[in-house]
Design a protein around this motif. Structure first.
Motif, short mmCIF file in Angstrom:
data_model
loop_
_atom_site.label_atom_id
_atom_site.label_comp_id
_atom_site.label_asym_id
_atom_site.label_seq_id
_atom_site.Cartn_x
_atom_site.Cartn_y
_atom_site.Cartn_z
N TYR A 199 7.63 10.27 -2.28
CA TYR A 199 8.77 9.46 -2.72
C TYR A 199 8.29 8.10 -3.26
O TYR A 199 7.23 7.60 -2.85
N ALA A 200 9.11 7.54 -4.15
CA ALA A 200 8.79 6.24 -4.75
C ALA A 200 9.25 5.11 -3.84
O ALA A 200 10.31 5.18 -3.22
N LEU A 201 8.41 4.07 -3.76
CA LEU A 201 8.69 2.88 -2.95
C LEU A 201 8.47 1.66 -3.85
O LEU A 201 7.46 1.58 -4.54
N THR A 202 9.41 0.72 -3.84
CA THR A 202 9.30 -0.45 -4.73
C THR A 202 9.29 -1.73 -3.92
O THR A 202 10.24 -2.01 -3.18
N LYS A 230 7.70 -6.54 -9.72
CA LYS A 230 7.93 -5.24 -9.09
C LYS A 230 6.60 -4.49 -8.93
O LYS A 230 5.83 -4.39 -9.89
N VAL A 231 6.34 -4.00 -7.73
CA VAL A 231 5.11 -3.24 -7.46
C VAL A 231 5.49 -1.86 -6.95
O VAL A 231 6.20 -1.73 -5.94
N LYS A 232 5.05 -0.82 -7.64
CA LYS A 232 5.39 0.55 -7.28
C LYS A 232 4.32 1.14 -6.34
O LYS A 232 3.13 1.03 -6.60
N LYS A 233 4.77 1.76 -5.25
CA LYS A 233 3.90 2.46 -4.32
C LYS A 233 4.53 3.81 -3.98
O LYS A 233 5.64 4.12 -4.41
N LYS A 234 3.82 4.63 -3.19
CA LYS A 234 4.31 5.96 -2.85
C LYS A 234 4.37 6.15 -1.33
O LYS A 234 3.57 5.59 -0.61
N VAL A 235 5.34 6.96 -0.88
CA VAL A 235 5.44 7.36 0.52
C VAL A 235 5.30 8.88 0.57
O VAL A 235 6.07 9.61 -0.07
N LYS A 236 4.31 9.36 1.33
CA LYS A 236 4.08 10.79 1.47
C LYS A 236 4.55 11.22 2.85
O LYS A 236 4.02 10.79 3.86
N VAL A 237 5.59 12.06 2.91
CA VAL A 237 6.12 12.58 4.17
C VAL A 237 5.48 13.94 4.42
O VAL A 237 5.60 14.85 3.59
N ILE A 238 4.79 14.07 5.58
CA ILE A 238 4.05 15.30 5.87
C ILE A 238 4.48 15.87 7.22
O ILE A 238 5.15 15.21 8.01
N SER A 239 4.07 17.11 7.49
CA SER A 239 4.43 17.77 8.74
C SER A 239 3.67 17.15 9.92
O SER A 239 2.71 16.40 9.73
N LYS A 240 4.10 17.49 11.14
CA LYS A 240 3.46 16.95 12.34
C LYS A 240 2.01 17.42 12.42
O LYS A 240 1.13 16.66 12.85
N GLU A 241 1.75 18.67 12.04
CA GLU A 241 0.38 19.18 12.08
C GLU A 241 -0.52 18.42 11.12
O GLU A 241 -1.65 18.04 11.46
N ARG A 294 0.82 -1.20 0.00
CA ARG A 294 0.00 0.00 0.00
C ARG A 294 0.86 1.26 0.00
O ARG A 294 2.06 1.20 0.23
N ASN A 295 0.21 2.40 -0.28
CA ASN A 295 0.87 3.69 -0.15
C ASN A 295 0.94 4.05 1.33
O ASN A 295 0.06 3.67 2.11
N TRP A 296 1.96 4.83 1.71
CA TRP A 296 2.19 5.15 3.12
C TRP A 296 2.19 6.66 3.34
O TRP A 296 2.55 7.43 2.45
N THR A 297 1.77 7.05 4.55
CA THR A 297 1.87 8.43 5.00
C THR A 297 2.71 8.45 6.27
O THR A 297 2.43 7.71 7.21
N VAL A 298 3.79 9.28 6.28
CA VAL A 298 4.74 9.28 7.40
C VAL A 298 4.92 10.70 7.92
O VAL A 298 5.03 11.65 7.12
N GLU A 299 4.96 10.85 9.24
CA GLU A 299 5.24 12.14 9.87
C GLU A 299 6.72 12.47 9.71
O GLU A 299 7.57 11.61 9.93
#
Length: 307
Positions: free
Chosen positions: A89-92, A106-117, A47-52
């Motif tokens: 960012y790209a995640l494989t 190969k499976v391409k997914k995304k990582v979204k890095v966001i602010s603490k707020e 899956r796609n990820w969201t990271v603080e």
């Protein structure tokens, strides 16, 4: 005449044999080239990820499981993901198939890095967010499987819709009477869809919270320094800084008593520890614990599903 008939029978028989051989070759070729297998369906949790931002570490294989009958291993390449800088960012993911003659998938997914707020807002919405404290609203294995099934159904429905559009475009032109007949027969269909009620259990959602068990303990301790002091050998009195005045007073006393001619004075020095201040010293660190805080209680929801 009989010979001609026999020749015709032989010719027909040879033709039948030839057709059988051709069909057998066709099926043999098709069987040796089976349709490509979608090995991604044997893996759950990609899956796609969201990271603080500024999270020290993120486990992108968390919740990823696979069918060991078909899949040997699943690995992830996150070398291009920068957790200290906001962005996408790209995640494989690499699916290692057990079958030796099949290449890795190969499976391409995304990582979204966001602010603490932003992370707090996403967590309030019930979205899965990776933070320094852990994964908030972490998806269970059942949730991930349901998401995969929903995605597959959506893809299948979209493919079916695209096939129908393609077939409609390629359909040959027909006369107006035939089209009218088909249209009217379609509109007459009055069959009711079959509906059922499904109950969905939504697990409890929350986060880990750090709390204080006991405060740090401090002590006030004296600070010493070494000083050299002067003492009278006769009386043992501390005369540091006033030796001359002390001798003068003794001589005046001896003169008054008429013993000045026999007067002698002796002193000695001694190093001692003298307290000059105090300092505050920590003797025990504060003790913290971690506890689970419920943001949303577990609940059930019902919905109508019609087919």
């Amino acid at each position: 005449m009989k010979t001609m008939n026999q020749r015709q029978k032989v010719g027909v028989g040879a033709g039948v044999v030839l057709i059988i051989v051709v069909l057998a070759s066709f099926f043999a070729i098709n069987s040796s080239h089976p349709k490509e297998t979608d090995y991604e369906k044997y893996v759950t949790g990609l899956r796609n990820w969201t990271v603080e931002a500024d999270t020290k570490e993120a486990d992108f294989l968390k919740g990823v499981t696979w069918d060991k009958k078909y899949i040997k291993d699943v690995t992830v390449n996150d070398k291009n993901v920068n957790l200290t800088k906001e962005g996408t960012y790209a995640l494989t993911y690499t699916i290692d198939v057990l079958k030796k003659d099949v290449k890795d998938v190969k499976v391409k997914k995304k990582v979204k890095v966001i602010s603490k707020e932003e992370a707090k807002e996403e967590a309030k919405k019930g979205e899965e967010v990776v933070t320094e404290e852990g994964i908030k609203n972490e998806k269970s294995e059942d949730d991930l499987k349901k998401a995969e099934e929903s995605k597959k159904k959506e893809t299948s429905s979209r493919n079916t819709s695209d096939e129908n559009k393609t077939s409609n475009k390629k359909a040959p032109a027909q006369n107006k009477n035939t089209e009218t007949s088909k249209s009217s027969s379609t509109n007459i269909n009055t069959s009711k869809p079959k509906c059922r009620t499904e109950t969905i259990t939504i697990p409890e959602q929350g986060h880990n919270e750090r709390y204080l068990i006991s405060d740090a303990v401090y002590e006030d301790r004296p600070v010493y320094r070494t000083e050299v002091r002067t003492y009278s050998r006769d009386t043992g009195e501390d005369i540091t800084g006033r030796v001359t005045q002390y001798i003068s007073s003794l001589m005046s006393k001896a003169q008054a008593e008429g013993t000045l001619d026999n007067y002698t004075f002796a002193s000695y020095e001694k190093a001692i520890q003298v307290q000059v201040s105090t300092e505050r010293v920590k003797v025990k660190d504060a003790v913290y614990g971690e506890r689970w805080v419920v943001d949303k209680a577990a609940r059930t929801e019902t919905k109508q599903v019609c087919e």
